[in-house]
Scaffold this motif. Structure first.
Motif, PDB file in Angstrom:
ATOM      1  N   GLY A  27       0.878  -1.209  -0.063  1.00  0.00           N
ATOM      2  CA  GLY A  27       0.033  -0.010  -0.198  1.00  0.00           C
ATOM      3  C   GLY A  27       1.007   1.408   0.027  1.00  0.00           C
ATOM      4  N   LYS A  28       2.137   1.193   0.283  1.00  0.00           N
ATOM      5  CA  LYS A  28       3.077   2.306   0.224  1.00  0.00           C
ATOM      6  C   LYS A  28       4.113   2.221  -0.920  1.00  0.00           C
ATOM      7  N   TYR A  29       4.435   1.133  -1.039  1.00  0.00           N
ATOM      8  CA  TYR A  29       5.495   0.859  -1.990  1.00  0.00           C
ATOM      9  C   TYR A  29       5.011  -0.113  -3.329  1.00  0.00           C
ATOM     10  N   ASP A  30       5.974   0.108  -4.308  1.00  0.00           N
ATOM     11  CA  ASP A  30       5.718  -0.808  -5.366  1.00  0.00           C
ATOM     12  C   ASP A  30       6.855  -1.817  -5.506  1.00  0.00           C
ATOM     13  N   ALA A  31       7.869  -1.631  -5.037  1.00  0.00           N
ATOM     14  CA  ALA A  31       9.187  -2.195  -5.132  1.00  0.00           C
ATOM     15  C   ALA A  31       9.825  -2.441  -3.750  1.00  0.00           C
ATOM     16  N   VAL A  32      11.012  -3.096  -3.799  1.00  0.00           N
ATOM     17  CA  VAL A  32      11.733  -3.176  -2.536  1.00  0.00           C
ATOM     18  C   VAL A  32      13.107  -3.447  -2.991  1.00  0.00           C
ATOM     19  N   ASN A  33      13.950  -2.739  -2.291  1.00  0.00           N
ATOM     20  CA  ASN A  33      15.592  -3.026  -2.796  1.00  0.00           C
ATOM     21  C   ASN A  33      16.107  -3.950  -1.704  1.00  0.00           C
ATOM     22  N   ILE A  34      16.675  -4.971  -2.098  1.00  0.00           N
ATOM     23  CA  ILE A  34      16.942  -6.112  -1.125  1.00  0.00           C
ATOM     24  C   ILE A  34      18.525  -5.998  -1.396  1.00  0.00           C
ATOM     25  N   LYS A  35      19.290  -5.671  -0.009  1.00  0.00           N
ATOM     26  CA  LYS A  35      20.733  -5.556   0.089  1.00  0.00           C
ATOM     27  C   LYS A  35      21.196  -6.489   1.092  1.00  0.00           C
ATOM     28  N   LEU A  36      22.242  -7.077   0.784  1.00  0.00           N
ATOM     29  CA  LEU A  36      22.449  -8.226   1.618  1.00  0.00           C
ATOM     30  C   LEU A  36      22.984  -7.641   3.050  1.00  0.00           C
ATOM     31  N   ASP A  37      23.426  -6.485   3.145  1.00  0.00           N
ATOM     32  CA  ASP A  37      23.858  -5.837   4.409  1.00  0.00           C
ATOM     33  C   ASP A  37      22.825  -5.529   5.202  1.00  0.00           C
ATOM     34  N   LYS A  38      21.655  -5.369   4.555  1.00  0.00           N
ATOM     35  CA  LYS A  38      20.358  -5.362   5.626  1.00  0.00           C
ATOM     36  C   LYS A  38      19.732  -6.734   5.863  1.00  0.00           C
ATOM     37  N   THR A  39      19.537  -7.492   4.979  1.00  0.00           N
ATOM     38  CA  THR A  39      18.989  -8.646   5.330  1.00  0.00           C
ATOM     39  C   THR A  39      19.874  -9.681   6.352  1.00  0.00           C
ATOM     40  N   GLY A  40      21.176  -9.340   6.192  1.00  0.00           N
ATOM     41  CA  GLY A  40      21.962 -10.151   7.016  1.00  0.00           C
ATOM     42  C   GLY A  40      22.574 -11.634   6.332  1.00  0.00           C
ATOM     43  N   GLY A  41      22.770 -11.145   4.964  1.00  0.00           N
ATOM     44  CA  GLY A  41      23.217 -12.294   4.196  1.00  0.00           C
ATOM     45  C   GLY A  41      22.301 -12.880   3.142  1.00  0.00           C
ATOM     46  N   LEU A  42      23.086 -13.789   2.377  1.00  0.00           N
ATOM     47  CA  LEU A  42      22.320 -14.243   1.103  1.00  0.00           C
ATOM     48  C   LEU A  42      21.162 -15.131   1.479  1.00  0.00           C
ATOM     49  N   THR A  43      21.279 -15.971   2.600  1.00  0.00           N
ATOM     50  CA  THR A  43      20.397 -16.868   2.858  1.00  0.00           C
ATOM     51  C   THR A  43      18.649 -16.065   3.233  1.00  0.00           C
ATOM     52  N   GLU A  44      18.846 -15.019   3.802  1.00  0.00           N
ATOM     53  CA  GLU A  44      17.665 -14.190   3.963  1.00  0.00           C
ATOM     54  C   GLU A  44      17.263 -13.484   2.976  1.00  0.00           C
ATOM     55  N   ALA A  45      18.312 -13.063   1.867  1.00  0.00           N
ATOM     56  CA  ALA A  45      17.993 -12.050   0.837  1.00  0.00           C
ATOM     57  C   ALA A  45      17.173 -12.937  -0.180  1.00  0.00           C
ATOM     58  N   LEU A  46      17.454 -14.250  -0.506  1.00  0.00           N
ATOM     59  CA  LEU A  46      16.955 -15.193  -1.219  1.00  0.00           C
ATOM     60  C   LEU A  46      15.517 -15.436  -0.798  1.00  0.00           C
ATOM     61  N   ALA A  47      15.378 -15.561   0.512  1.00  0.00           N
ATOM     62  CA  ALA A  47      14.003 -15.802   1.006  1.00  0.00           C
ATOM     63  C   ALA A  47      13.260 -14.578   0.711  1.00  0.00           C
ATOM     64  N   MET A  48      13.770 -13.508   1.084  1.00  0.00           N
ATOM     65  CA  MET A  48      13.070 -12.049   0.757  1.00  0.00           C
ATOM     66  C   MET A  48      12.878 -11.909  -0.379  1.00  0.00           C
ATOM     67  N   ALA A  49      13.419 -12.270  -1.475  1.00  0.00           N
ATOM     68  CA  ALA A  49      13.123 -12.107  -2.935  1.00  0.00           C
ATOM     69  C   ALA A  49      11.913 -12.853  -3.436  1.00  0.00           C
ATOM     70  N   ALA A  50      11.962 -14.137  -2.809  1.00  0.00           N
ATOM     71  CA  ALA A  50      10.708 -15.009  -3.297  1.00  0.00           C
ATOM     72  C   ALA A  50       9.551 -14.361  -2.653  1.00  0.00           C
ATOM     73  N   LEU A  80       4.227 -11.437  -3.112  1.00  0.00           N
ATOM     74  CA  LEU A  80       3.419 -10.029  -2.457  1.00  0.00           C
ATOM     75  C   LEU A  80       3.097  -9.282  -3.565  1.00  0.00           C
ATOM     76  N   GLY A  81       3.740  -9.401  -4.682  1.00  0.00           N
ATOM     77  CA  GLY A  81       3.327  -8.758  -5.738  1.00  0.00           C
ATOM     78  C   GLY A  81       4.292  -7.324  -5.893  1.00  0.00           C
ATOM     79  N   LEU A  82       5.470  -7.240  -5.313  1.00  0.00           N
ATOM     80  CA  LEU A  82       6.455  -6.194  -5.337  1.00  0.00           C
ATOM     81  C   LEU A  82       7.420  -6.480  -6.148  1.00  0.00           C
ATOM     82  N   MET A  83       7.925  -5.459  -6.977  1.00  0.00           N
ATOM     83  CA  MET A  83       9.047  -5.603  -7.905  1.00  0.00           C
ATOM     84  C   MET A  83      10.202  -5.582  -6.950  1.00  0.00           C
ATOM     85  N   THR A  84      11.419  -6.276  -7.304  1.00  0.00           N
ATOM     86  CA  THR A  84      12.586  -6.331  -6.710  1.00  0.00           C
ATOM     87  C   THR A  84      13.936  -5.551  -7.426  1.00  0.00           C
TER      88      THR A  84
END
Length: 331
Positions: free
Chosen positions: A242-265, A270-274
């Motif tokens: 409702g606020k954003y159309d996309a999300v910037n996924i940075k490994l330094d925010k997610t805490g690594g590749l493991t969470e970043a891959l899960a976050m992208a999926a 949820l219909g957000l561009m990445t």
């Protein structure tokens, strides 16, 4: 008897000079300070790199301390899966998580993408960043980068409509995305977005401070808006709807590749561009992010292009086309 294959963790801070000056709404810098975590097991080594970010209360010293505090658990057999619960998302966990991926790939003799159940990565076109400055300086910088198909324009100060108009006049053919780094306010948001729309901007990243972005809910906008500082890990995604159309996924925010891959999926569900984003850092930070970038609508992995020099055997950039890492470098 000591197990020769027992895990060992070494941590170090490195400084890499930036080519010129890198300026955003929060300030400027001339060097990138990164923290490298290196995991060893027998003769094999895995590496991960992170960039501590003061915006999130991080410093090289605090990140080193957080990593060194994990050395005992690493030696006792900490796994990458354990790590997700032992450390909070952030730069420190990113370096160690990526080191685990790299070490696992070397131990298995298989690439990290295969261990993650992903297809082989392919080269991608990355954005190239134009630092915040006067309209004239930014237009000149954009003109110098006119051969690059995608430019990321740093805004976030008074006079931004003039800046984006000057950049567009300098590079009429390039795709433009804008990053305001939380530098706009509710009272100038509509005018700045209108200027971006007039300039044919494709995406505007984090226009408002993360704690003041509810104004985006009622905004009728012609340009999609991407969350950066408002998004960190999977748990933060639901609040973006409702606020954003996309999300910037940075490994330094997610805490690594493991969470970043899960976050992208999850973002895509949820219909957000990445967007796959980065801090100013070396190819060692970009290499694992290349796996997240494979499914991203926008790729912003130009960190090494902004440095005076990169690591030996780092990622290969042909203009704005960035190639996946060699297995010997990472993963």
């Amino acid at each position: 008897m000591v197990n020769p294959a027992a895990q060992r963790l070494a941590v170090r801070v490195e400084t890499w000079p930036i080519a010129g000056l890198f300026t955003i709404s929060r300030g400027a810098k001339t060097e990138a300070r990164v923290v490298v975590a290196e995991l060893s097991a027998g003769a094999l080594h895995g590496r991960g790199e992170c960039v501590p970010y003061a915006r999130y209360g991080e410093s090289p010293e605090s990140v080193v301390a957080a990593l060194e505090a994990m050395a005992g658990k690493v030696a006792e057999g900490l796994t990458r899966e354990d790590l997700q619960h032992e450390m909070a998302p952030g730069a420190a966990r990113n370096a160690l998580d990526c080191a685990f991926w790299d070490l696992a790939a070397k131990q298995a003799g298989r690439p990290a993408y295969e261990l993650a159940g992903l297809p082989p990565p392919h080269p991608l076109t990355t954005a190239f960043t134009i630092s915040l400055g006067t309209p004239e300086v930014m237009a000149a910088a954009a003109r110098n980068a006119s051969a690059r198909p995608l430019l990321k324009i740093k805004l976030g100060a008074d006079g931004d409509p003039d800046r984006i108009a000057a950049v567009r006049a300098a590079v009429p053919e390039a795709e433009l995305i804008v990053d305001a780094n939380e530098g706009w306010r509710p009272d100038n948001l509509a005018a700045n977005l209108a200027a971006c729309a007039a300039a044919g901007v494709t995406l505007v990243e984090q226009p408002l401070p993360a704690d003041a972005d509810d104004a985006l809910r009622t905004l009728d906008r012609a340009v999609p808006v991407c969350a950066d500082e408002s998004a960190h890990d999977c748990a933060s995604l639901a609040a973006l709807i409702g606020k954003y159309d996309a999300v910037n996924i940075k490994l330094d925010k997610t805490g690594g590749l493991t969470e970043a891959l899960a976050m992208a999926a999850e973002a895509q569900r949820l219909g957000l561009m990445t967007m796959a984003g980065c801090m100013v850092a070396t190819s060692l930070s970009m290499a694992p992010a290349m796996l997240v970038a494979q499914t991203a609508r926008f790729v912003d992995l130009d960190g090494p292009l902004l440095l005076a020099r990169d690591r030996a055997e780092g990622l290969v950039y042909e203009g704005s086309l960035v190639h996946p890492p060699a297995a010997s470098f990472w993963g």
